[in-house]
Write an enzyme that holds these catalytic residues in place. Structure first.
Site, PDB file in Angstrom:
ATOM      1  N   CYS A 114      13.069  38.757  19.196  1.00  0.00           N
ATOM      2  CA  CYS A 114      14.070  39.664  19.754  1.00  0.00           C
ATOM      3  C   CYS A 114      14.013  39.649  21.279  1.00  0.00           C
ATOM      4  CB  CYS A 114      13.806  41.085  19.295  1.00  0.00           C
ATOM      5  SG  CYS A 114      13.457  41.251  17.565  1.00  0.00           S
TER       6      CYS A 114
ATOM      7  N   ARG B 128      16.550  32.744  22.264  1.00  0.00           N
ATOM      8  CA  ARG B 128      15.417  33.177  21.447  1.00  0.00           C
ATOM      9  C   ARG B 128      15.810  33.402  19.987  1.00  0.00           C
ATOM     10  NH1 ARG B 128      11.436  36.105  24.909  1.00  0.00           N
ATOM     11  NH2 ARG B 128      11.097  37.590  23.241  1.00  0.00           N
TER      12      ARG B 128
ATOM     13  N   TRP C  22      16.151  40.034  16.017  1.00  0.00           N
ATOM     14  CA  TRP C  22      15.937  38.998  15.015  1.00  0.00           C
ATOM     15  C   TRP C  22      15.236  39.708  13.882  1.00  0.00           C
ATOM     16  CZ3 TRP C  22      12.261  35.762  12.544  1.00  0.00           C
ATOM     17  CH2 TRP C  22      12.798  34.567  12.046  1.00  0.00           C
TER      18      TRP C  22
ATOM     19  N   ASN D 101      10.388  45.086  20.444  1.00  0.00           N
ATOM     20  CA  ASN D 101      10.021  43.757  19.929  1.00  0.00           C
ATOM     21  C   ASN D 101       8.638  43.880  19.341  1.00  0.00           C
ATOM     22  OD1 ASN D 101      12.297  42.788  21.068  1.00  0.00           O
ATOM     23  ND2 ASN D 101      11.290  41.496  22.590  1.00  0.00           N
ATOM     24  N   GLY D 102       8.365  43.136  18.270  1.00  0.00           N
ATOM     25  CA  GLY D 102       7.031  43.156  17.678  1.00  0.00           C
ATOM     26  C   GLY D 102       7.078  43.767  16.293  1.00  0.00           C
TER      27      GLY D 102
ATOM     28  N   GLU E 134       1.925  15.566   6.985  1.00  0.00           N
ATOM     29  CA  GLU E 134       2.617  16.331   8.021  1.00  0.00           C
ATOM     30  C   GLU E 134       2.477  15.618   9.376  1.00  0.00           C
ATOM     31  OE1 GLU E 134       4.803  18.435   8.069  1.00  0.00           O
ATOM     32  OE2 GLU E 134       4.756  19.414  10.021  1.00  0.00           O
TER      33      GLU E 134
ATOM     34  N   LYS F 147       5.702  14.421  11.585  1.00  0.00           N
ATOM     35  CA  LYS F 147       5.908  14.876  12.971  1.00  0.00           C
ATOM     36  C   LYS F 147       6.165  13.678  13.865  1.00  0.00           C
ATOM     37  CE  LYS F 147       6.686  18.248  12.968  1.00  0.00           C
ATOM     38  NZ  LYS F 147       6.722  18.936  11.744  1.00  0.00           N
TER      39      LYS F 147
ATOM     40  N   GLU G 155       9.641  11.804  13.057  1.00  0.00           N
ATOM     41  CA  GLU G 155      10.900  12.523  13.297  1.00  0.00           C
ATOM     42  C   GLU G 155      11.214  12.707  14.776  1.00  0.00           C
ATOM     43  OE1 GLU G 155      11.133  16.583  11.828  1.00  0.00           O
ATOM     44  OE2 GLU G 155       9.013  16.878  12.188  1.00  0.00           O
TER      45      GLU G 155
ATOM     46  N   HIS H 291      -4.549  -0.482  -2.757  1.00  0.00           N
ATOM     47  CA  HIS H 291      -3.586  -0.833  -3.805  1.00  0.00           C
ATOM     48  C   HIS H 291      -2.270  -1.326  -3.222  1.00  0.00           C
ATOM     49  CE1 HIS H 291      -6.394   0.699  -6.716  1.00  0.00           C
ATOM     50  NE2 HIS H 291      -6.579   1.728  -5.893  1.00  0.00           N
TER      51      HIS H 291
ATOM     52  N   LYS I 297      18.320  21.566  12.242  1.00  0.00           N
ATOM     53  CA  LYS I 297      17.254  22.545  12.023  1.00  0.00           C
ATOM     54  C   LYS I 297      17.323  23.122  10.615  1.00  0.00           C
ATOM     55  CE  LYS I 297      13.761  25.022  13.173  1.00  0.00           C
ATOM     56  NZ  LYS I 297      12.491  24.292  13.076  1.00  0.00           N
TER      57      LYS I 297
HETATM   58  C1  F6R Z   1      10.162  18.900   9.867  1.00  0.00           C
HETATM   59  C2  F6R Z   1      11.016  19.982   9.410  1.00  0.00           C
HETATM   60  C3  F6R Z   1      11.679  19.823   8.097  1.00  0.00           C
HETATM   61  C4  F6R Z   1      11.740  21.167   7.352  1.00  0.00           C
HETATM   62  C5  F6R Z   1      12.596  21.027   6.085  1.00  0.00           C
HETATM   63  C6  F6R Z   1      12.639  22.313   5.299  1.00  0.00           C
HETATM   64  O1  F6R Z   1       9.610  19.177  11.105  1.00  0.00           O
HETATM   65  O2  F6R Z   1      11.184  20.964  10.074  1.00  0.00           O
HETATM   66  O3  F6R Z   1      11.078  18.847   7.316  1.00  0.00           O
HETATM   67  O4  F6R Z   1      10.433  21.550   7.035  1.00  0.00           O
HETATM   68  O5  F6R Z   1      13.897  20.648   6.437  1.00  0.00           O
HETATM   69  O6  F6R Z   1      13.236  23.323   6.049  1.00  0.00           O
HETATM   70  P1  F6R Z   1      13.070  24.839   5.655  1.00  0.00           P
HETATM   71  O7  F6R Z   1      11.611  25.176   5.820  1.00  0.00           O
HETATM   72  O8  F6R Z   1      13.949  25.596   6.595  1.00  0.00           O
HETATM   73  O9  F6R Z   1      13.485  24.966   4.217  1.00  0.00           O
END
Ligand code: F6R
Length: 608
Positions: free
Chosen positions: A2, A27, A75, A101-102, A481, A485, A488, A504, A603
């Site tokens: 927020c 934000r 938020w 906020n918080g 993971e 990272k 991507e 294998h 996102k």
């Molecule tokens: C990778 C990333 C994606 C999300 C995936 C699921 O850095 O952010 O792989 O983890 O698209 O997204 P949510 O968690 O929003 O369902």
């Protein structure tokens, strides 16, 4: 998270508040509101959705005359996004306005206490408790009322407060949530973040934990939690607006990585009470937990990797079978689901199309569902039978870091809860788990502090073509993971493998100089992973090992070693992922990639 703004001075407050809130839009928020003292009363205007709606409603602030006020972009945390839950919140008489906020962790207890004193609540927020508690303690001296409230509330807060009876002042107070104040040329300002005030001043005061600032149009005075005056020096800010939005960090991703200690703390602390774990939102008694025969974890991308970690943690700790599925597969594979099973859907956005469809599929079959979700009021949060929120705040960088870390914490807490209910852990073990969990934030901080060393290493690999990540057990999940990272955000091809699987087929891809990141945090598997490292090195791989402090044996096999602090074997993902995030980030920066918005990615993936 927020945003907070406040203004008192010679100018009209509302346009300044709206302008400040606009600077905090990055934000993330779902509603906004302002309160202005017009010389007689405190007037308020709130609006769900974009700030533009609030600006239109108030004709850019023109319909709310007055020279002092506070504003907020919310938020949602406690209570869905709505006009009623939007800030500012008030006491019943409308004479005290609060923006916050918080998270007030003991808000339920305080709410019940205040209800017992005859206070009525209109919203579902934790913030409204503060407005009524201020009213309860207000005997004419705002500082006295504020300090009393500070002694009663637990959790984190940054507050902007307006008292109708003290029209020449506005108040700011904080604990574990940032807040700054400063003097503009014709007034004083409060803000939760620097961008909101840069247009008016570059000299700001950072309010420290449990301090109060009293702003008049000409000066700002500071007090501690005992109401004693405090002296403070302003700090000159030389950031440009763009840098200011990122809190001085070059990218949101880096900023969010640095927010991980806080995120972990925020997700953990409300659920650890009196030495035990309380997950009220689980809505299940110990008996109901014991009746669950199997858990299905369903998610996409990084959230799926959290699920893979969960399989090792739940099965190891609570001895309950776990199946982990990619949501896009689960939804179409006609999964076998029994009535005594639990489907856990993990999602940051709560809007991922495949995860949502998987949830609906499970519900259709009458199976109990639980969402682990970051965005309050999102579709998965609304539709799951129960929802456990991760308190990571808005994540802006496309590549997840802090939400991933928060999801891990939620999963650890659930695993311990299940283990306790199922009697597979002793009280002593639970106490040891909690001790290790509480240490994670400072250990993450320490790992982040090592960023230069990782940056230096990453710079050597910006031209890499292929990178492999390997590990066993939880380390395999971490490798997945780490690999995601890297690919991507840097567009370097990378793969993760269970270390034992290399022989294998995959090992044929290793050439002279190929980088392999070997994760080895599981003590009982060290020797096995070291053997794999030797096999890789002898085929020319350059091996970067991520292992626990003290496992110096690995230096004989690996070419470069990053140590992580000691923690319980189930929680190592939370630490080992930090250097891997930093590595990916610096490779991507070194290559000049658009780190926060990698090509082809969104996102929130709301289409299948
Ligand atoms: C990778 C990333 C994606 C999300 C995936 C699921 O850095 O952010 O792989 O983890 O698209 O997204 P949510 O968690 O929003 O369902």
């Amino acid at each position: 998270m927020c945003g907070i703004v406040g203004y008192i001075g010679e100018s009209q407050a509302a346009p300044i508040l709206l302008d400040g809130l606009a600077k905090l839009e990055y934000r993330g928020y779902d509603s906004a509101g302002i309160a202005v003292y017009d010389g007689e009363d405190i007037r308020v205007q709130k609006a769900g959705g974009r700030l533009k709606v609030l600006s239109e409603l108030t004709h850019d602030g023109a319909t709310m005359p007055g020279q002092s006020g506070i504003g907020h972009t919310r938020w949602a945390t406690h209570g869905a996004p709505s006009d009623t839950n939007a800030h500012p919140h008030f006491n019943a008489a409308g004479t005290i306005a609060v923006v916050h906020n918080g998270i007030i962790e003991n808000y339920l207890k305080l709410r019940n206490y205040l209800k017992g004193k005859g206070y009525a609540f209109v919203s579902e927020t934790d913030t409204e408790v503060v407005a009524h508690l201020l009213d309860y303690y207000d005997k004419g001296d705002p500082i006295e009322a504020i300090t009393k409230v500070m002694h009663r509330v637990e959790g984190s807060y940054a507050l902007g407060i307006l008292f109708k009876e003290h029209p020449g002042e506005i108040y700011a107070v904080r604990k574990d949530s940032p807040l700054i104040v400063g003097h503009g040329k014709d007034g004083s300002l409060i803000a939760s973040d620097v961008p909101a005030v840069l247009r008016y001043t570059r000299n700001v005061y950072f309010i420290q934990n449990e301090e109060i600032a009293v702003l008049t149009k000409g000066e700002i005075a500071f007090y501690n939690v005992y109401g004693e005056p405090v002296e403070k020096e302003p700090t000159a800010i030389d950031w440009d607006i763009n840098a200011a939005e990122k809190g001085g960090y070059e990218h949101f991703m880096l900023k969010e990585m640095y927010e991980q200690p806080k995120t972990v703390r925020d997700t953990l602390s409300p659920r650890v009470k009196d030495g035990g774990i309380v997950i009220e939102e689980l809505g299940m008694t110990d008996e109901e937990i014991r009746a669950i025969r199997k858990i299905h974890i369903v998610a996409c991308g990084s959230a799926y990797h959290v699920g893979v970690t969960g399989k090792y943690v739940f099965e190891g700790m609570a001895r309950i079978p776990v199946e982990v599925d990619l949501a896009s597969e689960f939804r179409y594979r006609d999964p076998i689901l029994e009535q005594d099973e639990l489907v856990v859907v993990i999602s940051q956005s709560g809007e991922t199309a495949d995860s949502l469809a998987a949830l609906r599929e499970a519900k259709k079959r009458g199976v109990r569902t639980l969402g682990i979700v970051n965005v309050v009021g999102s579709s998965i949060a609304r539709e799951a039978d129960q929802v456990m929120y991760t308190w990571a705040g808005p994540e802006i960088a496309v590549a997840t870091t802090k939400a991933y870390s928060a999801q891990l914490i939620a999963e650890y807490l659930l695993s311990i809860k299940f283990a306790q209910a199922r009697g597979t852990v002793t009280e002593k073990e639970v106490a040891a788990y909690l001790k290790d969990l509480k240490r994670l934030p400072e250990q993450i901080e320490m790992l982040l502090g090592n960023k230069e060393r990782i940056q230096h290493f990453a710079n050597r690999y910006i031209a890499a073509k292929d990178v492999f990540f390997v590990g066993r057990g939880v380390d395999y999940a971490i490798s997945m993971e780490g690999s995601l990272k890297l690919k991507e955000i840097s567009y370097i091809h990378s793969e993760a493998y269970a270390a034992g699987e290399l022989k294998h087929g995959t090992i044929s891809l290793i050439e002279e100089g190929t980088l392999v990141a070997a994760v080895a945090t599981q003590e009982e598997l060290y020797k096995k992973t070291i053997s794999n490292i030797v096999e890789l090195s002898s085929r020319g791989a350059f091996v970067l090992a991520v292992t626990n402090d003290g496992n110096t044996e690995i230096e004989k096999a690996a070419d470069y070693v990053i140590y992580i602090p000691q923690t319980n074997r189930y929680f190592t993902n939370s630490l080992a992922i930090i250097p891997l995030q930093l590595f990916s980030y610096y490779v991507a920066v070194g290559k000049g990639c658009d780190v926060d918005k990698p090509r082809n990615l969104a996102k929130s993936v709301t289409v299948e």
